[in-house]
Design a protein around this motif. Structure first.
Motif, mmCIF file in Angstrom:
data_model
loop_
_atom_site.group_PDB
_atom_site.id
_atom_site.type_symbol
_atom_site.label_atom_id
_atom_site.label_comp_id
_atom_site.label_asym_id
_atom_site.label_seq_id
_atom_site.Cartn_x
_atom_site.Cartn_y
_atom_site.Cartn_z
ATOM 1 N N ASP A 1 3.145 -0.388 2.588
ATOM 2 C CA ASP A 1 4.407 0.170 1.813
ATOM 3 C C ASP A 1 4.056 0.175 0.287
ATOM 4 O O ASP A 1 4.253 1.314 -0.332
ATOM 5 C CB ASP A 1 5.497 -0.548 1.946
ATOM 6 C CG ASP A 1 6.836 0.359 1.806
ATOM 7 O OD1 ASP A 1 7.859 -0.475 1.456
ATOM 8 O OD2 ASP A 1 6.957 1.211 1.845
ATOM 9 N N PHE A 2 3.594 -0.702 -0.244
ATOM 10 C CA PHE A 2 3.574 -1.145 -1.547
ATOM 11 C C PHE A 2 2.439 0.141 -2.148
ATOM 12 O O PHE A 2 2.583 0.670 -2.964
ATOM 13 C CB PHE A 2 2.862 -2.628 -1.804
ATOM 14 C CG PHE A 2 2.246 -2.702 -3.305
ATOM 15 C CD1 PHE A 2 1.008 -2.493 -3.688
ATOM 16 C CD2 PHE A 2 3.165 -2.854 -4.330
ATOM 17 C CE1 PHE A 2 0.557 -2.485 -4.955
ATOM 18 C CE2 PHE A 2 2.620 -2.984 -5.564
ATOM 19 C CZ PHE A 2 1.299 -2.989 -5.705
ATOM 20 N N ARG B 1 0.854 4.771 -4.871
ATOM 21 C CA ARG B 1 -0.087 6.043 -4.996
ATOM 22 C C ARG B 1 1.004 7.460 -5.421
ATOM 23 O O ARG B 1 0.690 8.168 -6.012
ATOM 24 C CB ARG B 1 -0.416 6.486 -3.599
ATOM 25 C CG ARG B 1 -1.904 5.580 -3.594
ATOM 26 C CD ARG B 1 -2.655 6.286 -2.409
ATOM 27 N NE ARG B 1 -3.617 5.070 -1.795
ATOM 28 C CZ ARG B 1 -4.738 4.585 -2.673
ATOM 29 N NH1 ARG B 1 -4.920 5.266 -3.669
ATOM 30 N NH2 ARG B 1 -5.204 3.553 -2.124
ATOM 31 N N GLU B 2 2.532 7.151 -5.055
ATOM 32 C CA GLU B 2 3.443 8.036 -5.347
ATOM 33 C C GLU B 2 3.567 8.221 -6.827
ATOM 34 O O GLU B 2 3.622 9.385 -7.313
ATOM 35 C CB GLU B 2 4.584 7.736 -4.643
ATOM 36 C CG GLU B 2 5.141 8.551 -3.303
ATOM 37 C CD GLU B 2 6.438 7.962 -2.834
ATOM 38 O OE1 GLU B 2 6.382 7.416 -1.687
ATOM 39 O OE2 GLU B 2 7.371 8.237 -3.552
ATOM 40 N N VAL B 3 3.514 6.889 -7.178
ATOM 41 C CA VAL B 3 3.848 6.745 -8.778
ATOM 42 C C VAL B 3 2.676 7.547 -9.354
ATOM 43 O O VAL B 3 2.901 8.423 -10.649
ATOM 44 C CB VAL B 3 3.957 5.511 -9.088
ATOM 45 C CG1 VAL B 3 4.234 5.430 -10.705
ATOM 46 C CG2 VAL B 3 5.314 4.767 -8.573
ATOM 47 N N PRO C 1 -6.089 -10.805 4.326
ATOM 48 C CA PRO C 1 -6.183 -9.255 4.439
ATOM 49 C C PRO C 1 -5.321 -8.476 3.228
ATOM 50 O O PRO C 1 -4.412 -8.980 2.971
ATOM 51 C CB PRO C 1 -5.544 -8.910 5.811
ATOM 52 C CG PRO C 1 -4.978 -10.352 6.162
ATOM 53 C CD PRO C 1 -5.400 -11.338 5.323
ATOM 54 N N ILE C 2 -6.093 -7.429 2.639
ATOM 55 C CA ILE C 2 -5.332 -6.907 1.692
ATOM 56 C C ILE C 2 -5.239 -5.373 2.318
ATOM 57 O O ILE C 2 -6.303 -4.719 2.198
ATOM 58 C CB ILE C 2 -5.966 -6.888 0.290
ATOM 59 C CG1 ILE C 2 -6.103 -8.272 0.115
ATOM 60 C CG2 ILE C 2 -5.042 -6.099 -0.566
ATOM 61 C CD1 ILE C 2 -6.797 -8.511 -1.508
ATOM 62 N N PRO C 3 -4.194 -4.750 2.596
ATOM 63 C CA PRO C 3 -4.243 -3.527 3.300
ATOM 64 C C PRO C 3 -4.337 -2.306 2.225
ATOM 65 O O PRO C 3 -4.171 -2.277 1.187
ATOM 66 C CB PRO C 3 -2.873 -3.272 3.742
ATOM 67 C CG PRO C 3 -2.002 -4.267 2.931
ATOM 68 C CD PRO C 3 -2.864 -5.368 2.451
ATOM 69 N N ASP C 4 -5.125 -1.187 2.563
ATOM 70 C CA ASP C 4 -5.224 -0.184 1.809
ATOM 71 C C ASP C 4 -5.917 -0.194 0.623
ATOM 72 O O ASP C 4 -5.521 0.199 -0.582
ATOM 73 C CB ASP C 4 -3.548 0.249 1.319
ATOM 74 C CG ASP C 4 -2.976 1.444 2.342
ATOM 75 O OD1 ASP C 4 -1.709 1.688 2.201
ATOM 76 O OD2 ASP C 4 -4.022 1.648 3.239
ATOM 77 N N VAL C 5 -6.978 -0.917 0.568
ATOM 78 C CA VAL C 5 -7.832 -1.243 -0.458
ATOM 79 C C VAL C 5 -9.408 -1.089 -0.279
ATOM 80 O O VAL C 5 -9.761 -1.773 0.916
ATOM 81 C CB VAL C 5 -7.428 -2.844 -1.126
ATOM 82 C CG1 VAL C 5 -8.707 -3.438 -1.372
ATOM 83 C CG2 VAL C 5 -6.731 -2.475 -2.419
ATOM 84 N N PRO C 6 -9.959 -0.425 -0.618
ATOM 85 C CA PRO C 6 -11.489 -0.175 -0.416
ATOM 86 C C PRO C 6 -12.194 -1.678 -1.062
ATOM 87 O O PRO C 6 -11.789 -1.895 -1.884
ATOM 88 C CB PRO C 6 -12.102 0.939 -1.021
ATOM 89 C CG PRO C 6 -11.013 1.318 -2.195
ATOM 90 C CD PRO C 6 -9.897 0.533 -1.709
ATOM 91 N N ALA C 7 -13.113 -2.054 -0.170
ATOM 92 C CA ALA C 7 -14.088 -3.262 -0.702
ATOM 93 C C ALA C 7 -15.335 -2.921 -0.774
ATOM 94 O O ALA C 7 -16.007 -2.392 -0.056
ATOM 95 C CB ALA C 7 -13.642 -4.458 0.417
ATOM 96 N N LEU D 1 8.652 -1.700 -8.574
ATOM 97 C CA LEU D 1 7.569 -1.995 -8.023
ATOM 98 C C LEU D 1 7.195 -3.442 -8.143
ATOM 99 O O LEU D 1 6.838 -4.160 -7.303
ATOM 100 C CB LEU D 1 6.380 -1.169 -7.948
ATOM 101 C CG LEU D 1 6.331 -0.036 -7.080
ATOM 102 C CD1 LEU D 1 5.238 0.959 -7.260
ATOM 103 C CD2 LEU D 1 6.172 -0.508 -5.560
ATOM 104 N N ARG D 2 7.084 -3.858 -9.418
ATOM 105 C CA ARG D 2 6.653 -5.078 -9.686
ATOM 106 C C ARG D 2 7.643 -6.164 -9.174
ATOM 107 O O ARG D 2 7.149 -7.103 -8.853
ATOM 108 C CB ARG D 2 6.533 -5.212 -11.197
ATOM 109 C CG ARG D 2 5.367 -5.850 -11.782
ATOM 110 C CD ARG D 2 5.805 -5.997 -13.376
ATOM 111 N NE ARG D 2 4.666 -4.913 -14.271
ATOM 112 C CZ ARG D 2 3.458 -5.152 -14.302
ATOM 113 N NH1 ARG D 2 3.000 -6.089 -13.738
ATOM 114 N NH2 ARG D 2 2.635 -4.270 -15.067
#
Lengths: 641, 308
Positions: free
Chosen positions: B48-49, B54-56, A81-87, B114-115
């Protein structure tokens, strides 16, 4: 003027169209505009093997990156799962794919889902997905669902193939085997028609269809006509309405679709060839525009006990950006060798120029007089430095082609392919043969058993009357001595008997090849391509049967061969299959589709044919692409009853 | 041509819902589907990431908008005679430069942070790859926006250099010289950027206007009533000589200017390449270190063998 422009726009290559469609899909189904200071958007691409085959000849990994794709994964692989990513999904609507997608929805792998189906999905399967989405409370996450109608693989600007993954399903063997049932045949035909339909939707044109009678091609034509007709009648959902075609796309004429069956010409797939692209396909491992070479590390004098050197495998992509490839893929091989040599020399000259500048710059601190040269040189230096990437790219291409051409040349020399080529050309054009067939077959140096089998089969196919029993026995014995498997011959015998009933195998044209002497000047320039002993054969333009048929139909010539071809026009209100074409004008655009498989030799022949005609365009397609080795295998399976 | 069947999909969803209700099948959510969905989704790791990424991005976007907004004014230089509205003083420009630089530095630091953090918690290879790629995209975006900034800065610096050069040719003790040289400047300035045209044309005039009264007083201060013909001739010759000198100086300066510009471009290219190579050289270094160690171990193993 306008019609010419429209014609060229309409023929705007199928490759471009498919690429544009893919890019739009990757851009969340919104047309893609380049914006240099746009914010980055990222997404994940999920595809199945079909999708992979379609995308890989068109978009490189770098181009995918440019479109914002961070990861590209196979559907049936382990995905985290990769959150916050459109697929973005690009898959065929099969049972297992749908199941896996539903599983993804349940596991909530991604943030939002853009589902794209390569060919149209059925209502019931759509409901399956809806069900899973409901169960997972993920309905709002499914942002868009699209039918892409991209179920075909484009290899060149004007060449396409139906499939790579399931080619056994629609192979020559599958269509022609004697034990095929009606339902199986239906499935095969449906698969072919579905892809052809997608092709025409992407092309944006409704063709006029012509096909020969009594063949698999006819079955395809009937079904395709029916499908196009149904779609056109359904005004609400028609895919061919004016606004979907795009401006400037409409040529005044509709294209001609010629459906031919592989059985009209079995000699061409077996033929040894002499043009670069066809040779690479015949001799090396080449598919989907990627060639895989195994490089041997030369003479190995490894001391005892040392680990043997491993052969390194290299693969190269032959893409439209490769200018050398685009220019020379249809050239005869000696020409290719020369051109590589020339490119290498011009590259070296440029390299020297850059080096010279370097040495001149070294003078700078010492000599006053050099300062006057300096102003000129700063500009030169800047241009040299900025042209460095170009030079490097050129070097890479030269290396690539040197390696590929060397590999091809090795095969040619080892198997004496030039001899075979010449001989077969003579057989096919019915000129006198200076060496007896038996001699060549019995010659242990010339070629693999497969080469000999090919040669004999071509002979057998092309002779007007079958050789006598005694002769045949002699040949058979010679072939078995050389190590050949005789099964293909069985099949060809049957085929010949069958087609004799229809019509005599068409002649292959009347021109010949002229051997230009043993050594080309390549040898004289001391190049790496030492072509000694290899004949510098010049290809004469002669029309293969498929090209001839196309010529007759496109130019509306009357010819006993093509006169009784059926005629279908899906746009006509009443489906009548009269053989009388309503349209009397020659066509500007044509699509030739071979049911049962095709190869690069035919493609090249068509390209050469159309080069001479201003303003006309041809697209070549086939249900599968095979080289002679693969074809012989299929024939042998067929003969093995 | 692709066909949008999203609506068809939504219709199917409705169909399935009603069918399930009719069959009495419990659907995860049921009537409160939408509410339940929201409810269900909040405990999901919000990422979080990605929110920080997105903030950056939005920061960089703000920088970009800021630069674009003031770009016209920034570039539209030396608008002494132009309306107050479009004018920007040098201090303002300096301020913009400073702010932009601080901004860019913060952004790139944020990206670096972030990296390093991105790889800490996560064990999945795919997520790592994805995050690396996302950070690459953000860096690329930052680079593009920085390019905007450096372009306009380069124009400004060039202007300043030009201005300084012009102002060095300020009042000499000879009206004629100055007039002729400044008129020459004016005639030669059309060969420069068109944007600078109004500026340079106005500038020498301004110098003239400013220093005319000055000269008047100074001329008076000399206290000579008239110049003898020989002196006039001498002065004229000197004039010519000075004009010639100025011209050749000017030509040379222009040449040098051109070369310096090209050298600076070359420098840019070289810096880029060197930076690229830095990463590669680092990795080569690592490999070599690893290889040396391997060889050492191999040698030790070999040494042990005869002792067996």
């Amino acid at each position: 003027m306008a019609s010419a422009a429209a014609a060229t726009a309409a023929a705007a290559s199928i490759r471009e169209r498919q690429t544009v469609a893919l890019k739009r899909m990757l851009n969340f189904n919104v047309p893609h505009i380049k914006n240099s200071t746009g914010e980055p958007v990222w997404k994940v691409l999920i595809y199945d093997r079909f999708g992979q085959d379609i995308i890989s000849p068109l978009l490189s990994v770098k181009e995918l990156r440019d479109m914002g794709i961070t990861l590209h994964l196979l559907l049936h692989s382990d995905r985290d799962p990769i959150p916050d990513v459109p697929a973005v999904y690009f898959v065929m609507p099969t049972e297992e794919n749908i199941d896996r997608m539903c599983q993804d929805l349940r596991n909530q792998l991604y943030e939002s889902y853009y589902l794209n189906f390569i060919s149209a999905i059925s209502r019931s399967k759509l409901e399956d997905i809806a069900n899973a989405a409901l169960a997972a409370s993920a309905v709002t996450q499914v942002a868009k669902v699209f039918d892409q109608y991209l179920n075909f693989i484009t290899l060149e600007d004007d060449m396409f193939v139906l499939c790579n993954q399931n080619k056994e399903l629609v192979s020559y063997r599958a269509i022609n085997r004697p034990d095929i049932t009606d339902t199986e045949m239906e499935t095969v035909m449906d698969t072919i028609v579905d892809s052809l339909f997608c092709f025409f939707v992407t092309l944006g044109a409704v063709p006029i269809i012509r096909c020969s009678r009594g063949t698999a091609a006819e079955m395809v034509a009937v079904k395709l006509d029916k499908k196009l007709r149904e779609n056109l009648r359904d005004a609400r959902n028609s895919l061919f309405t004016g606004d979907t075609l795009g401006a400037g796309q409409f040529s005044f004429q509709r294209p001609l679709l010629v459906l031919v069956d592989r059985n009209i010409d079995l000699a061409t797939p077996l033929h040894h060839t002499w043009t670069y692209q066809a040779l690479v396909h015949d001799v090396l491992d080449f598919h989907l525009n990627r060639v895989n070479l195994e490089e041997s590390s030369g003479v190995e004098n490894s001391p005892a006990g040392a680990r043997p050197k491993r052969k390194s495998k290299k693969s190269y992509d032959l893409t439209p950006v490769d200018k050398f490839w685009q220019k020379h893929k249809g050239s005869p091989f000696p020409e290719v060798a020369e051109s590589v040599q020339q490119e290498l020399e011009s590259y070296r000259a440029q390299e020297d120029e850059v080096k010279r500048l370097k040495s001149i710059m070294g003078l700078e601190g010492e000599d006053e007089g050099a300062i006057s040269m300096l102003s000129d040189n700063t500009a030169k230096l800047t241009s040299a430095v900025s042209s460095l990437p170009e030079l490097l790219e050129k070097k890479r291409l030269i290396d690539l082609h040197t390696n590929v051409a060397t590999a091809v040349l090795e095969h040619i020399k080892a198997r004496k392919l030039d001899v075979y080529f010449e001989y077969e050309e003579k057989i096919m054009s019915k000129t006198t043969l200076d060496k007896s067939l038996l001699d060549i077959i019995s010659d242990p140096d010339a070629g693999t058993p497969e080469d000999k089998m090919r040669l004999f089969l071509i002979y057998y196919i092309s002779t007007q009357q079958a050789p006598s029993e005694a002769d045949l026995e002699q040949y058979k014995k010679a072939l078995t001595d050389a190590g050949c498997n005789l099964n293909p011959l069985q099949y060809i015998k049957q085929w010949k008997a069958f087609t004799k009933m229809a019509s005599a195998p068409a002649s292959y044209g009347s021109t010949t090849t002229k051997p230009m002497g043993l050594l080309s000047r390549v040898m004289n320039t001391g190049s790496q391509f030492v072509m000694e002993g290899v004949k510098n054969l010049v290809l004469k333009q002669q029309n293969l049967p498929v090209t001839r048929i196309l010529d007759n139909l496109m130019e509306m010539k009357s010819n006993p061969e093509t006169d009784d071809y059926r005629y279908f026009d899906p746009k006509m209100l009443r489906g009548n299959d009269s053989s009388v074409p309503r349209n009397k004008n020659p066509f500007q655009e044509a699509i030739v589709f071979v049911v049962g498989g095709g190869n690069y030799i035919e493609y090249q022949n068509l390209v050469d044919y159309i080069k001479g005609k201003q303003g006309k365009h041809i697209l070549y397609g086939c249900s599968e692409l095979f080289n002679a080795t693969q074809f012989i295998k299929q024939l042998s399976q067929l003969g093995q009853k | 041509m692709a066909v949008d069947i999203t609506l068809l999909f939504r219709a199917s969803v409705k169909t399935v819902k009603t069918r399930n209700k009719a069959l009495g099948v419990a659907v995860g959510g049921g009537v409160d589907g939408s509410r339940d969905e929201l409810f269900r989704r909040s405990p999901r790791p919000k990422g979080d990431f990605s929110s920080r990424a997105r903030e950056v991005i939005s920061h960089i976007g703000k920088l970009r908008d800021f630069l674009l907004e003031h770009r016209k004014d920034y570039i539209n230089a030396y608008s002494h005679t132009m309306s107050e509205y479009g004018r920007m003083t040098d201090t303002e420009r300096d301020q913009i430069d400073q702010d932009a630089q601080i901004f860019m530095r913060t952004c790139s630091e944020a990206i670096q942070q972030l990296r390093t953090e991105a790889h800490k918690e996560i064990h999945s290879q795919q997520v790592k790859e994805h995050r690396t790629a996302v950070l690459d995209f953000i860096e690329d975006y930052l680079k593009r926006v920085c390019k905007l900034y450096s372009e306009q800065r380069a124009i400004r610096v060039k202007r300043v250099v030009d201005k300084k050069r012009l102002s060095k040719l300020e009042p000499e003790p000879n009206t004629k010289t100055r007039e002729s040289t400044s008129s020459e400047k004016v005639s030669q300035s059309p060969s420069k950027d068109s944007e600078e045209n109004p500026a340079t044309e106005e500038h020498p005039e301004k110098i003239l206007a400013e220093t005319q009264p000055e000269l008047g007083t100074w001329g008076d201060g000399k206290g000579e009533d008239e110049l003898s013909p020989e002196e006039i001739q001498m002065f004229e010759q000197e004039n010519q000589r000075l004009i010639g000198e100025m011209n050749s100086l000017f030509d040379e300066v222009r040449q040098i200017e051109g070369r310096v510009v090209e050298i600076s471009r070359l420098q840019e290219i070289f810096t880029e390449k060197v930076l690229q190579q830095e990463a590669e050289i680092d990795s080569i270094h690592q490999l070599v270190v690893g290889a040396t160690e391997n060889i050492k171990e191999g040698n030790e193993d070999i040494r042990e063998v005869p002792h067996l």
